[in-house]
Design a protein around this motif. Sequence first.
Motif, mmCIF file in Angstrom:
data_model
loop_
_atom_site.group_PDB
_atom_site.id
_atom_site.type_symbol
_atom_site.label_atom_id
_atom_site.label_comp_id
_atom_site.label_asym_id
_atom_site.label_seq_id
_atom_site.Cartn_x
_atom_site.Cartn_y
_atom_site.Cartn_z
ATOM 1 N N HIS B 88 19.432 -78.452 -119.976
ATOM 2 C CA HIS B 88 19.810 -78.700 -118.589
ATOM 3 C C HIS B 88 19.982 -77.379 -117.837
ATOM 4 O O HIS B 88 19.500 -77.203 -116.727
ATOM 5 C CB HIS B 88 21.105 -79.510 -118.563
ATOM 6 N N ARG B 91 16.682 -75.652 -117.172
ATOM 7 C CA ARG B 91 15.970 -76.299 -116.068
ATOM 8 C C ARG B 91 16.613 -75.903 -114.738
ATOM 9 O O ARG B 91 15.930 -75.556 -113.787
ATOM 10 C CB ARG B 91 16.000 -77.813 -116.257
ATOM 11 N N GLN B 92 17.960 -75.907 -114.709
ATOM 12 C CA GLN B 92 18.644 -75.570 -113.470
ATOM 13 C C GLN B 92 18.371 -74.120 -113.068
ATOM 14 O O GLN B 92 18.243 -73.817 -111.892
ATOM 15 C CB GLN B 92 20.156 -75.776 -113.619
ATOM 16 N N SER B 93 18.306 -73.197 -114.047
ATOM 17 C CA SER B 93 18.105 -71.807 -113.625
ATOM 18 C C SER B 93 16.666 -71.586 -113.176
ATOM 19 O O SER B 93 16.414 -70.731 -112.326
ATOM 20 C CB SER B 93 18.525 -70.814 -114.709
ATOM 21 N N VAL B 95 15.050 -73.974 -111.510
ATOM 22 C CA VAL B 95 15.151 -74.523 -110.153
ATOM 23 C C VAL B 95 15.783 -73.483 -109.229
ATOM 24 O O VAL B 95 15.314 -73.264 -108.105
ATOM 25 C CB VAL B 95 15.993 -75.822 -110.161
ATOM 26 N N LEU B 138 23.153 -71.076 -111.233
ATOM 27 C CA LEU B 138 22.767 -72.392 -110.716
ATOM 28 C C LEU B 138 22.166 -72.227 -109.318
ATOM 29 O O LEU B 138 22.389 -71.212 -108.656
ATOM 30 C CB LEU B 138 23.994 -73.304 -110.650
ATOM 31 N N GLN B 166 27.955 -81.118 -106.425
ATOM 32 C CA GLN B 166 27.085 -80.591 -107.487
ATOM 33 C C GLN B 166 27.889 -79.831 -108.539
ATOM 34 O O GLN B 166 27.707 -80.015 -109.741
ATOM 35 C CB GLN B 166 26.048 -79.628 -106.897
ATOM 36 N N GLU B 170 28.411 -80.401 -112.520
ATOM 37 C CA GLU B 170 28.114 -79.366 -113.525
ATOM 38 C C GLU B 170 29.337 -79.118 -114.399
ATOM 39 O O GLU B 170 29.218 -78.937 -115.609
ATOM 40 C CB GLU B 170 27.708 -78.054 -112.840
#
Lengths: 88, 185, 97, 313
Positions: B88, B91-93, B95, B138, B166, B170
Motif C-alpha cells: 500500500h 503504491r501511495q508513494s 501516486v 504520501l 485521508q 492512513e
Amino acid sequence: MISFLLGAAGFVLMTVALALVVILRRPAEVDHMMAAQLLGTGGGAILLLLATATETPPIVDVALLLALFASFAAVAFVRSAPGQESEV
Amino acid sequence: MEVSSVMNSSEEQGRPAEPPVTGTGILGSAISRAAGFFAFWLALTDANSGDLAAGLAAAVAATWASLRLMPAEQWNLNPVKLARFTLHFLRQSIVAGTDVALRALDPRLSLRPGYVVYQAQLPPGTKRNAFCAVMSLLPGTLPCGSAEGNGLTIHCLDVAAPVVEQLAAEEALFLRTFGGAQRND
Amino acid sequence: MNLALDIFTVSAVSAGALFFLAGTVGLLRFPDSLTRLHALTKVDNLGLGLVVLGLLPQTNGLFGALKLVSIWLLVQLSGAIVTQLIAGTVRRRGSNG
Amino acid sequence: MTIFAVFDIGLVVLILGIAVSTIAARDAFAAVIGFVVYGLLLSIAWVRLAAVDVALTEAAIGGGMTGMLMLGAVARLRFAGGNDISISLPVRFATAVLCALVAAGLAIAVLSPPDAIPTLAPMVMENLAQSGLGNPVAGVLFVYRALDTLLEKVVLILALLGVWSLAPDSVWGGIPGLRVYARRSSTLTFLAQLLPPVGIVVAIYMCWVGAKEPGGAFQGGTVLAAMWLLVMIAGLKRVPSIGQPWLRPLLVVGPVIFLAIGLAGMVLANAFLAYPPGYAKPLIVAVEVALTLSIGVALGLLAAGPLEQAQQQ
C-alpha cells in the motif's frame, strides 16, 4: 546498453545541475538547505548508473557514502541555520 | 534516562506510560534487528563467505547501538499485514511522486498550498515518528512540526482535498499493522 | 530473455530520468519553499527508485540487487526525515524564509 | 566526441560553476553550503577519474566532515558578532592574489606534465600479491608508505590538541562546545535513532573491505564520527568531557598499535614498519580496525570544537 546508461547519467546530471542553479540562486536560506538532499538522490542515481555502465561495483559504495553524508550535511545545515539559536 | 530528556515539555505531558517490555520482548527485537543488520551486511559484501565473521561483528555492534538509542518496544508485527502495508505504501508513494510531477508539468500549476492541523491518535514516540516519515511520502502531505494538543501541522499542496480524512484512514491502517499504542491517559 | 530485460531497464531508467526532470521543473515553478520541498522529496525519490528498479536486471546476483535496493531505502528514509526538519525550519520563519 | 566526453565536460562545467558561486557568495552560510555541494560533486569527478578510493574520501571528508567544521566556525563567528566585521580592501586584495597564485601554480603543474610521467605503479602491482592485499591503494598506504600513513594519524591527534588548547585553563578537561540542535525535535531524534546503527555497519564494511577493494580506515572512521556527531546533535547522548577515562585510550589506540607493530618489525622483519612474511594482511587489518576507531573519535572531537564548559560532577 552502455551508452544508454551513460546518456541517462548525463541527463540526470543535467537536471541536477539545473536544480542546483535554481536552488542556489534563490535568496531564502531554506532553499539552499535542499541542495544536499538533491545530491543525495540525484548524485546517487548518477553514480549507480555509472557503476552499471562501467561495470565497476565499488562505485556503488560511493553512492552509499554519498547518501549517508548528504543527509548528515542536511542535518548540519538545519542545525546551524542563522536564527536557530534565538529560538531556544 | 537521556532519551526521555529529549522530549520537550509539551510532548512529555502527552507521553503515556510505555507498556512494560518483557525480557523475551527485548531479546526478540534484538534478534530481529541483528538479522536486519546482518542482511544489510550480506547485501554490501555480496554474501562473500570470507566476510561473514566481520559481518557478525558488525551486526552485533549495530544492534548494541540500536538498542541503546532506541529501546525495544512492543511492535505486534504480523508478516501478512506488514506485506500488505508495504505494498500500500509503495503504491501511495508512486501516486505521490506522479501527483507532484504532474502538478509541476501542468501549465496551469494547480496548487492550493496551505497548512492543516491533524489530530493524531498515536502518542508522541517512535511509532508517531515512523508515521510522520510515512506521511511525508504520501501524496500531497508534508508534516512540519507539532501543533496544539496532540496535533501535527501538515503542509498540503491542495487544502481543498479531504486531507484529514485521508490521513485518518492512513493512520488507522498504520495502527492495524503495527499495533495500536492507544493513548491511556 | 536478455532483450526483454534490456527493454525493461531502458524503460524504467528513462521513466526515472523523466521524474528527475519533473522534480527540477517543480523546483523552478513552485511558488514557495514548502511546495518546492514536496517536489524535491517525492519526485526525486520516485526517480531514484525507478532508476534502481531499472538497474536491478543488470546487477550480478541477488545480493547485488539487494545492495541497490538498500541504498534506495536509505535515501528514502533519511530523505523523509530530513525533509520534515527543513519544513519545520520553514514553518517557524514563515514561508518566504 | 564520445558520450563519456560529453558527460565529463558537463560535470566539469557544473563543478566550476559551483566553485565560482561559492567564492562569490556574500554570506558565510551560503558559501559553506556551496562548498559542501562542491565536495559531493567532486566525488563524482573522482569516480570518473577511476580513483574510487579518493571518491569515497571526498564524499566523507569534503561533503560531510569539512562542511560540519566550517558550519561550526560560521556559527561561532555569528555568535561573536563576527559577521559585522568589515574586511578592508587591501586584505581582500592580498587574499585574492595569494589564492590566484596558488591556483596558477597548480594549473601550471597540471597542464605541463613531464614527457615521461615518473611512476612506481607497475612495481606496486607486481609485488602487491606478497602483502596478501587486493587493493593497491591500501598496499601503498600500509606497505610502501607506512611511515607517511602513521604520521598522518599522529597529525590528526596533534590537530585535536591544537583545538583543545584554544580553551581557557578554567575549563581544561571539560566538555567541547558542540552546539546541539536548538529545539528538541522528535523528528531529529528519530533520525539519530535509526541512522547510526546503519552507519556502524557501513563503517565496519568500509574498514573491512579496504584490504581488497576501495575503502579503508579513513572512510570508515569518518562515517563513525558523523554518526556520533548526529547522536550528540540530536541530544540523545551528551558530549563527553575530554577527561573521560575511555576517551583518550580510544584516541591513541590506532597510532599506538601501528607503532607497536612497526617496532616489532625491527626485530621480526629487520626494518621499522616492515611486516614478517605471511603475516602482512592480518596485521594490516588489525591496524586498520584500531585506526578506524581512533579516526572516528578524533574527527568527532575535532568537529565538536574547543572546550567550553568545565566538567560537571
